[in-house]
Design a protein around this motif. Structure first.
Motif, short mmCIF file in Angstrom:
data_model
loop_
_atom_site.label_atom_id
_atom_site.label_comp_id
_atom_site.label_asym_id
_atom_site.label_seq_id
_atom_site.Cartn_x
_atom_site.Cartn_y
_atom_site.Cartn_z
N ASP A 1 -29.90 14.01 53.00
CA ASP A 1 -29.74 15.45 53.17
C ASP A 1 -30.48 16.23 52.07
OD1 ASP A 1 -27.99 14.69 51.22
OD2 ASP A 1 -26.33 15.92 51.92
N LYS B 1 -34.04 20.10 50.67
CA LYS B 1 -32.98 19.90 51.65
C LYS B 1 -33.60 19.47 52.98
CE LYS B 1 -29.82 23.54 50.19
NZ LYS B 1 -29.18 24.79 50.65
N ILE C 1 -32.62 19.60 56.75
CA ILE C 1 -31.67 20.21 57.67
C ILE C 1 -32.04 19.79 59.09
CG2 ILE C 1 -30.68 22.39 58.48
CD1 ILE C 1 -31.81 23.56 55.73
N ARG C 2 -31.09 19.18 59.76
CA ARG C 2 -31.34 18.70 61.12
C ARG C 2 -31.01 19.77 62.14
NH1 ARG C 2 -30.22 14.99 57.74
NH2 ARG C 2 -31.29 12.98 57.79
N HIS C 3 -31.96 20.05 63.01
CA HIS C 3 -31.78 20.97 64.13
C HIS C 3 -32.01 20.19 65.40
CE1 HIS C 3 -31.62 24.67 61.78
NE2 HIS C 3 -32.61 24.21 61.04
N ASN D 1 -36.37 22.51 53.30
CA ASN D 1 -36.07 23.79 52.69
C ASN D 1 -35.77 23.58 51.21
OD1 ASN D 1 -33.76 25.55 51.71
ND2 ASN D 1 -34.34 26.69 53.53
N ASN E 1 -34.79 31.10 51.99
CA ASN E 1 -34.36 30.17 53.04
C ASN E 1 -35.48 29.75 53.98
OD1 ASN E 1 -31.59 30.00 52.28
ND2 ASN E 1 -31.30 32.06 53.08
N TYR F 1 -40.63 23.46 59.45
CA TYR F 1 -39.92 22.91 60.59
C TYR F 1 -40.80 21.88 61.28
CZ TYR F 1 -37.17 22.62 64.86
OH TYR F 1 -36.42 22.16 65.92
#
Length: 196
Positions: free
Chosen positions: A44, A50, A52-54, A61, A156, A160
């Motif tokens: 993570d 970071k 971040i799983r979408h 990030n 932020n 992606y």
């Protein structure tokens, strides 16, 4: 399509990517026979980045790292701004005594780490400002603070990644010898300035 595994190693941190979970498990098993390893599960955070799983993809990030930069250079409470650089401001070498050269170099180094990992949107500004690390002046410091104020607003933001498209596309424009010092060309936004 064949099977594949990618191992990313930095000192004692490791990420293992694979085309299938079976391949990843086999790789971990193989490595653990030669090295003392601790499996921390799905990553993570690694190196201040970071993950971040979408649905359909991953986002990288550095919001936590950017907050640390802002706090370190006393910019956390400043007013945010919507662009990293004033396109009409020409950065030229400073003729006076260098202003806080070591501190300037530290800011540039911190910004470069963010830029190379997850923030290509500040690459032009940081590239320009890094030319003046030997002798920064008031204009350079003002421009550095602007980048930091931009990061307050966009902390932020990230990269992606998803499975498609299979082709990476990029676009740019050039100023065609607009550098007032040596008439060299630098990639830059197309903006008409009063003094251009």
């Amino acid at each position: 399509k064949g099977n594949g595994v990618i191992i990313c190693l930095y000192v004692d941190d490791m990420l293992i990517f694979g085309t299938s979970i079976e391949q990843v498990e086999m790789t971990k098993e193989f490595l653990s026979t030669s090295f003392s390893m601790k499996d921390l599960g799905e990553a993570d955070v690694i190196l201040g980045i970071k993950i971040i799983r979408h649905k359909g993809g991953l986002m990288l990030n550095q919001s936590h790292y950017i907050e640390k930069i802002l706090k370190r250079f006393n910019m956390l409470e400043k007013a945010p701004i919507s662009t990293p650089m004033d396109p009409c401001e020409k950065l030229l070498p400073y003729e006076g005594e260098a202003i806080s050269q070591l501190e300037y170099s530290k800011v540039i180094g911190s910004l470069m780490y963010a830029m190379t990992c997850t923030r290509p949107d500040i690459a032009f500004a940081v590239g320009q400002l890094s030319r003046f690390t030997q002798k920064p002046g008031p204009t350079h410091w003002r421009a550095v603070r602007r980048v930091l104020r931009y990061l307050i607003r966009t902390k932020n933001y990230g990269l992606y990644y998803r499975g498609d498209p299979p082709v990476l596309e990029g676009y740019s424009d050039a100023t065609w010898a607009s550098n007032k010092e040596d008439n060299s060309s630098t990639l830059r936004d197309m903006i008409n300035c009063k003094d251009a």
